[in-house]
Design an enzyme around this catalytic site. Structure first.
Site, PDB file in Angstrom:
ATOM      1  N   GLU A 141       0.884  -1.169  -0.018  1.00 24.10           N
ATOM      2  CA  GLU A 141       0.033  -0.124   0.160  1.00 24.10           C
ATOM      3  C   GLU A 141       0.761   1.252   0.173  1.00 24.10           C
ATOM      4  O   GLU A 141       0.761   2.115  -0.603  1.00 24.10           O
ATOM      5  CB  GLU A 141      -0.945   0.033   1.255  1.00 24.10           C
ATOM      6  CG  GLU A 141      -2.015  -1.024   1.191  1.00 24.10           C
ATOM      7  CD  GLU A 141      -3.016  -0.999   0.392  1.00 24.10           C
ATOM      8  OE1 GLU A 141      -3.091   0.174  -0.363  1.00 24.10           O
ATOM      9  OE2 GLU A 141      -4.050  -1.773  -0.029  1.00 24.10           O
ATOM     10  N   ASP A 281      -4.220  -9.420  -8.466  1.00 25.43           N
ATOM     11  CA  ASP A 281      -4.518  -8.498  -9.400  1.00 25.43           C
ATOM     12  C   ASP A 281      -3.516  -7.588 -10.138  1.00 25.43           C
ATOM     13  O   ASP A 281      -2.979  -7.723 -11.469  1.00 25.43           O
ATOM     14  CB  ASP A 281      -5.649  -7.437  -9.202  1.00 25.43           C
ATOM     15  CG  ASP A 281      -5.513  -6.742  -7.848  1.00 25.43           C
ATOM     16  OD1 ASP A 281      -4.522  -7.068  -7.234  1.00 25.43           O
ATOM     17  OD2 ASP A 281      -6.512  -5.778  -7.569  1.00 25.43           O
ATOM     18  N   GLU A 374     -18.647  -5.557  -3.487  1.00 22.38           N
ATOM     19  CA  GLU A 374     -17.161  -5.854  -3.396  1.00 22.38           C
ATOM     20  C   GLU A 374     -17.318  -7.471  -3.839  1.00 22.38           C
ATOM     21  O   GLU A 374     -16.210  -7.851  -4.654  1.00 22.38           O
ATOM     22  CB  GLU A 374     -16.796  -5.961  -2.069  1.00 22.38           C
ATOM     23  CG  GLU A 374     -15.542  -6.368  -1.630  1.00 22.38           C
ATOM     24  CD  GLU A 374     -14.541  -5.093  -2.148  1.00 22.38           C
ATOM     25  OE1 GLU A 374     -14.814  -4.240  -2.833  1.00 22.38           O
ATOM     26  OE2 GLU A 374     -13.079  -5.452  -1.977  1.00 22.38           O
ATOM     27  N   GLU A 395     -12.214   0.832 -10.400  1.00 23.44           N
ATOM     28  CA  GLU A 395     -11.636  -0.205 -11.437  1.00 23.44           C
ATOM     29  C   GLU A 395     -12.609  -0.133 -12.651  1.00 23.44           C
ATOM     30  O   GLU A 395     -12.264  -0.217 -13.587  1.00 23.44           O
ATOM     31  CB  GLU A 395     -11.605  -1.537 -10.734  1.00 23.44           C
ATOM     32  CG  GLU A 395     -10.174  -1.859 -10.081  1.00 23.44           C
ATOM     33  CD  GLU A 395     -10.228  -1.418  -8.745  1.00 23.44           C
ATOM     34  OE1 GLU A 395     -11.448  -0.899  -8.121  1.00 23.44           O
ATOM     35  OE2 GLU A 395      -9.380  -1.303  -7.956  1.00 23.44           O
ATOM     36  N   THR A 478      -0.874   0.997 -10.648  1.00 25.34           N
ATOM     37  CA  THR A 478      -2.174   0.564 -10.299  1.00 25.34           C
ATOM     38  C   THR A 478      -2.827   1.546  -9.179  1.00 25.34           C
ATOM     39  O   THR A 478      -4.092   1.376  -8.825  1.00 25.34           O
ATOM     40  CB  THR A 478      -1.880  -0.704  -9.455  1.00 25.34           C
ATOM     41  OG1 THR A 478      -3.094  -1.590  -9.489  1.00 25.34           O
ATOM     42  CG2 THR A 478      -1.271  -0.589  -8.380  1.00 25.34           C
TER      43      THR A 478
END
Ligand SMILES: *[C@@H]1O[C@H](CO)[C@@H](O)[C@H](O)[C@H]1NC(C)=O
Ligand SMILES: *[C@@H]1O[C@H](CO)[C@@H](O)[C@H](O)[C@H]1NC(C)=O
Ligand SMILES: *[C@@H]1O[C@H](CO)[C@@H](O)[C@H](O)[C@H]1NC(C)=O
Ligand SMILES: *[C@@H]1O[C@H](CO)[C@@H](O)[C@H](O)[C@H]1NC(C)=O
Ligand SMILES: *[C@@H]1O[C@H](CO)[C@@H](O)[C@H](O)[C@H]1NC(C)=O
Ligand SMILES: *[C@@H]1O[C@H](CO)[C@@H](O)[C@H](O)[C@H]1NC(C)=O
Length: 582
Positions: A141, A281, A374, A395, A478
């Site tokens: 993160e 991902d 989610e 996304e 990302t």
């Protein structure tokens, strides 16, 4: 002049007149359409701009310099140490935040053209930001949000074409990024080279720290660490990230699949089931983006094998389920909100038909619930009992932007409009934008995630106003932070490489077929050997053994490019998908 000749002439004139007249009418109609489209773009980009400032100004008023805004109570949370920390373990006692949302907003301010505010933020961070804090943070993160935010902002600040004041900026953001990168190095000190998931920014890896991490935790560091190395001239950041990525890839199964979680000391898998969503991902995303940014063939080879395995073992029509990396057998049939990035990635490889069909399914789910839940159980056609939330994730907007850029189909702008309207209807409150706690009740949660500013607002804005992308070739990390494709960072781009429009297309036909990225950087094998760019072969395509598609057994037939299904040999002796013939 004979009567018949003059008749011909009259007809010719009449025809010519008709052609000119109808062309004029068509042109008028076209410019009318173009005008309406331009007006729509202007209106929508203004709407998104307002959304960004509503989120940003509320953060600055009620939360800065803490990490994130709590929009319902108009207070703050020092959440950097909570990100990815599901059980909220080892929370710091004396940590007052790192202005996380401000760092995440830097590149968005540039995209919106607000150089004054960008500059103000840069000076504040230069003067006040320190990473010498006693806080345990997630390497993943902190890398995508903080390191990525700083590195990207440094590049934008030093971009010769931007209006940032030159000369007075002395690489402060890069120095901060380097200081952070140094601290990250502690995590990589393991027997395998795979990094720990957690480090304390002041003291390094804690005693008895967990050795469990995720595939994305080890496999999505190369863009930020690579960029840091290229900018500082110190190769060690890229080297550790590359070593970890290579180790991770070496742990793939014979089917070219990876699991979701692993042990960084033993170098063994913990969770063997994986898909394209949470925990994995960005691993796929960073392989292709690293190839685009750095040009190294190794990244392409990894990506290509990994992508084929995904299409082979996870894909079911437009959906993706999870599978066991050892057997390829399906494990969980679930749609997760994070998977919605996949169509965007498929645009980068030119797999537009597949991207289009998956994106449409995700959008249908969005329309059904108003936002994207989610997790949704595909096999039981119901929401997951506990994961019913929508934390303002980007996304779907991200994929919509990529699809619009690649196809210029105005339908995607309607999708964007629908997303913008939902966000304003369900999540906007006086104090900012709040996450949805339960999509069935639209009950809100007191949290405005920093990625709403870094990604959601940015992608939606770029959908309606892409002037930031003109004459540039960026990839987005990302976390939505732009990094430019440059020949000095790239192994294969020519010295004289000048980026064209990000969305530059040569013809209408081509617009429907190929993305800017696949035309500019991806290997020619993608276009099936044809270089006119008209026909981009899907990466799941496997050729039939014979060029005339004749066969005697199923083994001689390959895999269909749009359905990714194995072709079978028909009774007539042709490879096909038509089971009723076979
Ligand atoms: C955090 O803020 C509190 C209250 O303003 C202050 O007392 C404390 O010293 C600060 N801690 C650090 C580590 O800066
Ligand atoms: C830039 O952002 C600041 C803070 O939100 C705002 O006051 C200012 O009007 C913005 N400037 C422009 C040109 O949008
Ligand atoms: C650093 O933070 C202090 C306290 O918030 C503030 O007064 C100062 O102006 C900041 N520095 C810059 C350059 O913005
Ligand atoms: C680490 O684990 C050992 C053995 O379980 C224990 O004795 C020690 O107190 C732990 N250290 C910390 C800081 O928790
Ligand atoms: C996407 O799919 C829809 C529905 O099947 C189709 O009408 C549209 O032409 C497709 N667009 C592209 C760019 O493939
Ligand atoms: C980008 O492309 C469009 C048309 O595709 C063109 O009008 C525009 O001038 C281009 N911009 C740059 C900076 O190349």
């Amino acid at each position: 002049m004979s009567p018949s000749k003059s008749a011909v002439r009259v007809w010719t004139w009449a025809l010519l007149f008709l052609v000119i007249f109808s062309t004029t009418i068509t042109n008028m109609a076209m410019s009318e359409v173009g005008f309406r489209e331009a007006a729509k773009k202007k209106y929508m980009s203004e709407k998104v701009r307002k959304m960004f400032y509503h989120a940003y100004d509320n953060y600055m008023t009620h939360a800065f310099p803490h990490d994130e805004l709590k929009p319902l109570t108009k207070t703050f949370t020092d959440s950097l140490s909570e990100l990815g920390n599901l059980k909220l373990e080892h929370l710091p006692q004396h940590y007052n935040g790192s202005a996380l949302t401000l760092i995440e907003s830097l590149s968005s301010l540039v995209v919106l053209g607000n150089y004054t505010e960008f500059e103000r933020a840069v000076w504040w961070l230069s003067d006040n930001l320190t990473f010498d804090v006693d806080a345990r943070i997630s390497l993943f993160e902190c890398n995508i949000r903080v390191l990525g935010g700083l590195v990207s902002a440094h590049i934008l600040a030093t971009d010769s074409t931007s209006r940032f004041i030159q000369g007075t900026y002395k690489n402060q953001l890069l120095n901060l990024a380097e200081d952070l990168g140094q601290r990250f190095l502690w995590a990589f000190d393991t027997p395998t080279g795979l990094p720990y998931a957690w480090i304390n920014l002041k003291y390094g890896v804690m005693e008895n720290e967990t050795t469990e991490t995720s595939t994305s935790g080890c496999g999505s560091l190369i863009l930020e660490m690579g960029a840091l190395s290229r900018l500082t001239g110190d190769s060690k950041y890229e080297a550790v990230a590359l070593r970890a990525l290579r180790k991770l890839w070496s742990m793939r199964s014979s089917l070219d699949l990876l699991g979701t979680t692993l042990d960084v000391v033993k170098g063994e898998w913990i969770e063997y089931s994986s898909g394209i969503g949470a925990g994995v991902d960005s691993f796929y995303e960073y392989l292709i983006k690293a190839h685009i940014l750095f040009g190294r063939e190794e990244f392409w080879d990894m990506f290509h094998s990994a992508y084929l395995a995904v299409q082979k073992y996870f894909r079911h029509g437009p959906w993706y389920h999870e599978a066991d990396m050892r057997t390829g057998k399906a494990t969980y049939w679930q749609l997760t909100s994070l998977q919605a990035f996949w169509p965007g990635l498929q645009i980068l490889v030119g797999d537009i038909a597949a991207a289009n069909s998956s994106h449409r399914e995700f959008f249908h789910v969005w329309e059904r619930f108003g936002v994207l839940p989610e997790r949704y159980l595909l096999d039981r056609e119901m929401l997951h009992p506990t994961e019913k939330y929508y934390p303002l994730r980007p996304e779907l907007a991200e994929s919509t932007l990529y699809l619009y850029q690649a196809t210029k189909d105005p339908w995607y702008m309607e999708v964007g409009e629908s997303i913008v309207n939902s966000l304003n209807t369900y999540t906007k409150v006086e104090g900012g934008f709040a996450s949805v706690k339960d999509v069935t009740t639209m009950q809100l949660e007191d949290h405005q995630h920093s990625f709403f500013l870094a990604e959601t607002c940015k992608y939606l804005y770029l959908l309606f106003d892409d002037s930031f992308l003109a004459g540039k070739n960026y990839i987005f990390t990302t976390e939505g932070h732009p990094l430019p494709v440059r020949n000095s960072w790239h192994e294969r781009l020519p010295e004289a490489y000048t980026p064209t429009n990000w969305s530059y297309v040569k013809s209408e036909n081509q617009a429907k077929r190929a993305s800017a990225m696949s035309l500019q950087v991806c290997p020619d094998t993608l276009t099936g050997g044809r270089n006119d760019g008209y026909w981009v072969e899907s990466a799941c395509h496997v050729r039939d053994a014979r060029a005339d598609h004749m066969c005697q057994t199923d083994e001689e037939c390959g895999i269909d490019s749009t359905t990714c299904r194995k072709r079978t040999c028909s009774m007539a002796g042709y490879c096909g998908l038509w089971l009723f013939i076979a």
